[in-house]
Design a protein around this motif. Structure first.
Motif, PDB file in Angstrom:
ATOM      1  N   ARG A 116     -31.971 -20.986  19.500  1.00 53.04           N
ATOM      2  CA  ARG A 116     -31.305 -20.564  18.267  1.00 53.04           C
ATOM      3  C   ARG A 116     -32.081 -21.060  17.046  1.00 53.04           C
ATOM      4  O   ARG A 116     -32.297 -20.334  16.081  1.00 53.04           O
ATOM      5  N   ASN A 118     -29.541 -10.303  19.911  1.00 50.94           N
ATOM      6  CA  ASN A 118     -28.154  -9.866  19.719  1.00 50.94           C
ATOM      7  C   ASN A 118     -27.162 -10.833  20.370  1.00 50.94           C
ATOM      8  O   ASN A 118     -26.059 -11.041  19.864  1.00 50.94           O
ATOM      9  N   PHE A 161     -26.958 -13.850  17.834  1.00 50.33           N
ATOM     10  CA  PHE A 161     -26.526 -13.621  16.458  1.00 50.33           C
ATOM     11  C   PHE A 161     -25.712 -12.352  16.240  1.00 50.33           C
ATOM     12  O   PHE A 161     -25.101 -12.206  15.175  1.00 50.33           O
ATOM     13  N   GLY A 162     -25.685 -11.454  17.183  1.00 48.05           N
ATOM     14  CA  GLY A 162     -24.842 -10.289  17.053  1.00 48.05           C
ATOM     15  C   GLY A 162     -25.385  -9.209  16.140  1.00 48.05           C
ATOM     16  O   GLY A 162     -25.469  -8.048  16.527  1.00 48.05           O
ATOM     17  N   SER A 163     -25.759  -9.577  14.919  1.00 49.11           N
ATOM     18  CA  SER A 163     -26.236  -8.582  13.958  1.00 49.11           C
ATOM     19  C   SER A 163     -27.261  -9.222  13.020  1.00 49.11           C
ATOM     20  O   SER A 163     -27.386 -10.457  12.942  1.00 49.11           O
ATOM     21  N   LYS A 164     -27.950  -8.375  12.307  1.00 54.64           N
ATOM     22  CA  LYS A 164     -28.917  -8.856  11.322  1.00 54.64           C
ATOM     23  C   LYS A 164     -28.215  -9.681  10.246  1.00 54.64           C
ATOM     24  O   LYS A 164     -28.732 -10.707   9.793  1.00 54.64           O
ATOM     25  N   ARG A 165     -27.054  -9.244   9.833  1.00 56.02           N
ATOM     26  CA  ARG A 165     -26.300  -9.965   8.802  1.00 56.02           C
ATOM     27  C   ARG A 165     -25.945 -11.373   9.270  1.00 56.02           C
ATOM     28  O   ARG A 165     -26.067 -12.340   8.523  1.00 56.02           O
ATOM     29  N   ASP A 166     -25.485 -11.492  10.527  1.00 58.42           N
ATOM     30  CA  ASP A 166     -25.123 -12.805  11.053  1.00 58.42           C
ATOM     31  C   ASP A 166     -26.324 -13.755  11.036  1.00 58.42           C
ATOM     32  O   ASP A 166     -26.201 -14.929  10.675  1.00 58.42           O
ATOM     33  N   LEU A 167     -27.473 -13.228  11.430  1.00 56.18           N
ATOM     34  CA  LEU A 167     -28.680 -14.045  11.445  1.00 56.18           C
ATOM     35  C   LEU A 167     -29.080 -14.427  10.025  1.00 56.18           C
ATOM     36  O   LEU A 167     -29.440 -15.575   9.759  1.00 56.18           O
ATOM     37  N   LEU A 176     -27.191 -14.743   7.401  1.00 54.66           N
ATOM     38  CA  LEU A 176     -26.263 -15.743   6.874  1.00 54.66           C
ATOM     39  C   LEU A 176     -26.623 -17.132   7.384  1.00 54.66           C
ATOM     40  O   LEU A 176     -26.545 -18.122   6.644  1.00 54.66           O
ATOM     41  N   ASP A 177     -27.033 -17.223   8.649  1.00 54.40           N
ATOM     42  CA  ASP A 177     -27.439 -18.523   9.190  1.00 54.40           C
ATOM     43  C   ASP A 177     -28.725 -19.021   8.531  1.00 54.40           C
ATOM     44  O   ASP A 177     -28.892 -20.222   8.299  1.00 54.40           O
ATOM     45  N   GLU A 209     -18.483 -13.445   1.393  1.00 51.82           N
ATOM     46  CA  GLU A 209     -18.921 -14.436   2.380  1.00 51.82           C
ATOM     47  C   GLU A 209     -20.156 -15.182   1.903  1.00 51.82           C
ATOM     48  O   GLU A 209     -20.252 -16.407   2.038  1.00 51.82           O
TER      49      GLU A 209
END
Length: 209
Positions: A12, A48, A51-57, A59-60, A118
């Motif tokens: 991660r 995926n 992080f699930g999505s580009k946005r999730d990544l 944000l991290d 967010e």
């Protein structure tokens, strides 16, 4: 192509670091998950999974970039003067801003991100943590109602830090050392002259040797 076998936390971390380098040079809209996976040396399904999505990544990545770690304060020598403590924290701020100018411009200085609830919350929390880190660095621990007042004053100072950094990185009207001097001297004045005036009791204390 997949990278070497790493544990979940290390993997991660690797993905976040590699994604930060991609977002440093490209806008969010111009980056794809496929490109991010390739940069991290992992397959798209694994990206995926974490992080699930580009946005999730993204944000991290922003969280990692904008928050000042507690370790940065813990490493400050306790015998140092207030001026040296402030100088050390400001040096770190300028180091990060200068080294990651592109990401800094697209996150810290972006008005567009503030329209995203967010993202706005992330930046708001980062400002609050940065103020607390500076208070810890100065051993500034007010009591009672003064705690919120002093914290708010340091958060407000953070606005000056961002604006001054912009004059260095964007307009070029100030050199790094000038920004450093501006921010150190300004915070010293706030701590020594302004905060005692704002305080309602004697709870505000600082190391100002």
């Amino acid at each position: 192509m997949t990278g070497k076998r790493l544990g979940p936390q290390d993997r991660r971390e690797q993905i976040i670091v590699s994604a930060a380098k991609v977002f440093e040079n490209k806008s969010y809209a111009d980056v794809s998950m496929t490109e991010l996976a390739k940069a991290a040396g992992v397959g798209r399904p694994l990206l995926n999974h974490y992080f699930g999505s580009k946005r999730d990544l993204y944000l991290d990545v922003v969280r990692r970039f904008v928050f000042i770690p507690e370790l940065a304060v813990e490493r400050l020598p306790r015998s140092a003067s207030a001026e040296k403590r402030i100088g050390a924290v400001i040096d770190r701020w300028l180091d990060v801003a200068g080294r990651h100018r592109g990401l800094w411009m697209s996150t810290v200085m972006s008005d567009d991100l503030r329209r995203d609830p967010e993202m706005d919350q992330i930046l708001h929390d980062a400002d609050s943590v940065a103020a607390q880190r500076m208070m810890d660095a100065l051993e500034l621990h007010p009591g009672g109602e003064d705690a919120a007042t002093v914290h708010a004053a340091i958060v407000a100072y953070g606005g000056l830090a961002k604006a001054a950094s912009k004059q260095w990185l964007v307009t070029g009207l100030l050199e790094r050392e000038q920004v450093h001097t501006l921010l150190v001297v300004s915070l010293l004045a706030i701590v020594r002259d302004v905060i005692p005036t704002l305080a309602t009791d004697n709870g505000a204390t600082t190391t100002s040797r």
